[in-house]
Scaffold this active site. Structure first.
Site, short mmCIF file in Angstrom:
data_model
loop_
_atom_site.label_atom_id
_atom_site.label_comp_id
_atom_site.label_asym_id
_atom_site.label_seq_id
_atom_site.Cartn_x
_atom_site.Cartn_y
_atom_site.Cartn_z
N LYS A 191 -33.07 -64.71 19.90
CA LYS A 191 -32.95 -63.42 20.61
C LYS A 191 -32.81 -63.76 22.10
O LYS A 191 -33.79 -64.04 22.78
CB LYS A 191 -34.21 -62.58 20.36
CG LYS A 191 -34.07 -61.08 20.56
CD LYS A 191 -33.69 -60.61 21.93
CE LYS A 191 -34.84 -60.47 22.89
NZ LYS A 191 -34.36 -60.06 24.25
N GLU A 194 -31.40 -59.84 27.08
CA GLU A 194 -30.32 -58.84 27.07
C GLU A 194 -29.53 -58.87 28.39
O GLU A 194 -28.41 -58.38 28.46
CB GLU A 194 -30.88 -57.43 26.81
CG GLU A 194 -31.88 -56.90 27.83
CD GLU A 194 -33.31 -57.34 27.57
OE1 GLU A 194 -33.53 -58.48 27.11
OE2 GLU A 194 -34.22 -56.54 27.86
N SER A 244 -42.21 -63.63 30.96
CA SER A 244 -43.30 -63.34 31.89
C SER A 244 -44.65 -63.37 31.17
O SER A 244 -44.72 -63.19 29.95
CB SER A 244 -43.06 -61.97 32.51
OG SER A 244 -43.00 -61.00 31.48
N CYS A 299 -39.17 -71.07 36.48
CA CYS A 299 -40.61 -71.05 36.23
C CYS A 299 -41.28 -72.24 36.90
O CYS A 299 -42.50 -72.28 37.01
CB CYS A 299 -40.89 -71.05 34.73
SG CYS A 299 -40.43 -72.60 33.97
N GLU A 400 -46.28 -63.61 41.07
CA GLU A 400 -45.00 -64.31 40.92
C GLU A 400 -43.89 -63.43 41.49
O GLU A 400 -43.70 -62.30 41.04
CB GLU A 400 -44.73 -64.60 39.43
CG GLU A 400 -43.44 -65.35 39.20
CD GLU A 400 -43.18 -65.67 37.73
OE1 GLU A 400 -43.50 -64.83 36.86
OE2 GLU A 400 -42.65 -66.76 37.46
P1 NAD Z 1 -39.48 -61.04 30.44
O1 NAD Z 1 -40.87 -61.30 30.02
O2 NAD Z 1 -39.16 -59.75 31.11
O3 NAD Z 1 -38.47 -61.12 29.18
C1 NAD Z 1 -38.49 -62.22 28.31
C2 NAD Z 1 -38.01 -61.77 26.94
O4 NAD Z 1 -38.90 -60.79 26.43
C3 NAD Z 1 -36.63 -61.14 26.97
O5 NAD Z 1 -35.90 -61.59 25.86
C4 NAD Z 1 -36.89 -59.64 26.88
O6 NAD Z 1 -35.90 -58.96 26.15
C5 NAD Z 1 -38.21 -59.57 26.15
N1 NAD Z 1 -39.09 -58.49 26.63
C6 NAD Z 1 -39.15 -57.98 27.89
N2 NAD Z 1 -40.11 -57.03 27.94
C7 NAD Z 1 -40.65 -56.94 26.72
C8 NAD Z 1 -41.68 -56.15 26.16
N3 NAD Z 1 -42.34 -55.25 26.88
N4 NAD Z 1 -41.99 -56.32 24.86
C9 NAD Z 1 -41.34 -57.23 24.11
N5 NAD Z 1 -40.34 -58.01 24.60
C10 NAD Z 1 -40.00 -57.87 25.88
O7 NAD Z 1 -39.03 -62.29 31.35
P2 NAD Z 1 -37.70 -62.46 32.19
O8 NAD Z 1 -37.74 -61.54 33.36
O9 NAD Z 1 -36.52 -62.42 31.29
O10 NAD Z 1 -37.87 -63.97 32.67
C11 NAD Z 1 -38.58 -64.34 33.83
C12 NAD Z 1 -39.99 -64.76 33.48
O11 NAD Z 1 -39.95 -65.84 32.55
C13 NAD Z 1 -40.74 -65.28 34.69
O12 NAD Z 1 -42.05 -64.80 34.64
C14 NAD Z 1 -40.71 -66.79 34.50
O13 NAD Z 1 -41.77 -67.49 35.11
C15 NAD Z 1 -40.80 -66.88 33.01
N6 NAD Z 1 -40.32 -68.17 32.51
C16 NAD Z 1 -41.26 -69.06 32.11
C17 NAD Z 1 -40.86 -70.31 31.69
C18 NAD Z 1 -41.88 -71.32 31.26
O14 NAD Z 1 -41.50 -72.42 30.85
N7 NAD Z 1 -43.17 -71.03 31.36
C19 NAD Z 1 -39.50 -70.65 31.66
C20 NAD Z 1 -38.57 -69.70 32.07
C21 NAD Z 1 -39.00 -68.44 32.50
#
Ligand code: NAD
Length: 500
Positions: A191, A194, A244, A299, A400
């Protein structure tokens, strides 16, 4: 903009009728999503819509799980060496399409082309490690554990597994999982975010040519509904999440509650320590790259700079110098140092943090707001920003930001720096810049982040090492890629035998 109806689907944002609505890939076929809503995908450097992501439903997930379940018994029984050969083919195709894929990453995410190439390379390295699956999957045995009794441990795949990805590494992050899961004999569902579905679309077009039976790999586009359906579906055995912290935590809770094996990687607030004895000429470019590379949307990005004692003045001056000299623009153009952030919404969020930093009393030394990029007036650009005098109690010292904002927080000594690192709930990565072996050793030993850099600005473990943080940056046990991946995607079966 007016809502429109095209092919029976309501689009909430798009006005461009020729913008492609993406399909899912299920059971070896490109199939339309059952979702009605769509989300626009932008080229963030131009601010224009380039595709539409369908918001798939729980029914779409169910279809993907059924196709993956159907494919599982034959794939599990396929010799590991044959499964590995599919990964060799995959690696070859990724190499052939390396440039094309890198350009797609830049187009949908905004990072510069060199950064995109770096990320695709890191993804390919995961496929390379997965090619060694037959060796990595070996178990172990001991004869004669009692008279006439032998014992053998075998690694066996779990079944259907799934990965949920964030926006910031559209090609690479799903490749942290898929090659390992598949070479271990599992069947898989991706997945993508989006916001950036096009890299995975291209990758799945390549996977179509890797001799994988239908249903071994599946792609379901969408958002929250898809994620929740993955967490809940009884047919899925393992879930890998990257995103996140609040969502990582929610996914971990929900999917473990449903009895699954879960690894959920969350957000970060990474501290970078500069000692007075650091080699500033060589350290500062690496530090600036950590803060501003990928527009701060990593990240592993540096977020808070902790100069120790008299390192403060020089570190600040050099950060300012770098921030002022960076060329911000369309990542596809040569000579651009930093691209836009992912979306207009995220840009507003980063600008909000800059405002908050000011109102909390930090000194705004370089202000990235109001940056104009010639010929790209609709792009989501934020210039490199430097704050000094930041404290951990300020919002910008705590939360962050995920944008090109450097917060300098001067500290007295290494213990003071470590106390700030320890005081933060996230513990993804941290780095120290020093020429003292003792300071480096102390820092690496005592810092609670799981990825530590010594004179390295972005402490990213390569594909054969484990990747993942600690505390609120990671929920689970086994980390991503490296040996952990082979453990995460297999169960250990112990057979104790005696022959009469
Ligand atoms: P996000 O948490 O908004 O989204 C991640 C995924 O979860 C997406 O596929 C999204 O569709 C889904 N999602 C979003 N909100 C949701 C919800 N309420 N319920 C269920 N699914 C949901 O993250 P983002 O903005 O796409 O990415 C940035 C974040 O990812 C930053 O916090 C970054 O630090 C983190 N990140 C962490 C690592 C790591 O290795 N720890 C690596 C890359 C990114």
């Amino acid at each position: 903009m007016q809502p429109t109806v095209a092919n029976g689907r309501t689009t909430t944002f798009s006005t461009a009728s020729d913008v492609q609505l993406l399909n899912n890939y299920i059971g070896g076929q490109w199939v339309p999503s059952r979702g009605i809503e769509t989300v626009d995908v932008h080229n963030p450097a131009r601010g224009v819509v380039i595709a539409r992501t369908p918001m798939s439903t729980a029914q779409d997930v169910d279809l993907a799980v059924h196709s993956a379940q159907k494919a599982f018994p034959a794939w599990r029984d396929t010799p590991p060496v044959v499964r590995a050969r599919a990964m060799f083919t995959f690696k070859m195709l990724l190499e052939e399409h390396f440039e094309d894929l890198s350009r797609i990453v830049t187009t949908e995410h905004g990072k510069t082309l060199p950064e995109a190439r770096g990320s695709v390379r890191r993804g390919i390295e995961c496929v390379e490690v997965a090619c060694g699956g037959p060796s990595m999957l070996m178990g172990y045995s001991l004869e004669q554990i009692a008279t006439g009794v032998d014992c053998q441990v075998m690694r066996q795949p779990l079944g259907v597994c799934a990965a949920i990805a964030p926006f910031n590494f559209p090609a690479m992050v799903p490749l942290w999982f898929l090659p390992f899961a598949v070479v271990c004999g599992n069947t898989f569902i991706v997945k993508p975010s989006e916001q950036v579905p096009l890299s995975q679309l291209r990758i799945f077009q390549l996977l179509e040519h890797c001799d994988l039976p239908p249903g071994v790999v599946n792609l379901v586009n969408g958002g929250r509904e898809v994620v929740e359906a993955i967490c809940d579906h009884p047919g899925i055995r393992g879930v890998s999440f990257v995103g996140s912290t609040p969502v990582a935590q929610a996914v971990y809770r929900r999917a473990t509650h449903a009895g699954k094996r879960v690894q959920a990687l969350g957000g970060a607030k990474n501290f970078i320590v500069v000692m007075p004895d650091a080699d500033f000429d060589r350290s500062m470019p690496a530090i600036a790259e950590s803060f501003y590379g990928c527009a701060g949307e990593r990240c592993l990005a540096g977020s808070v700079l902790l100069p120790v004692g008299r390192a403060h003045r020089e570190a600040r001056d050099r950060m300012v110098e770098t921030a002022q000299s960076m060329r911000v623009g369309d990542g596809l153009e040569p000579g651009v140092d930093m691209g836009p952030v992912i979306s207009a919404r995220h840009k507003d969020r980063v600008l909000g943090y800059i405002e908050k930093g000011k109102s909390d009393g930090a000194e705004l030394v370089i202000d990235g707001r109001g940056l104009k990029v010639e010929g790209r007036s609709e792009g989501f650009f934020v210039g490199p920003t430097v704050f000094d005098g930041v404290s951990p109690s300020m919002v910008i010292g705590r939360e962050e930001i995920f944008g090109p904002v450097a917060s300098i927080c001067p500290v007295r000594d290494l213990d003071h720096a470590l106390s700030l690192v320890h005081g933060h709930p996230n513990a993804n990565a941290t780095s120290i810049f020093t020429s003292s072996g003792r300071a480096a050793r102390e820092f690496a030993r005592l810092a609670d982040a799981s990825m530590v850099g010594v004179n390295i600005g972005v402490a990213a473990p390569m594909a054969y090492f484990p990747f993942g943080g600690a505390k609120d940056s990671f929920f689970g046990d086994l980390k991503v890629h490296g040996r952990d991946a082979f453990q995460f995607y297999t169960d250990q079966k112990v057979t104790i035998s005696r022959w009469f």
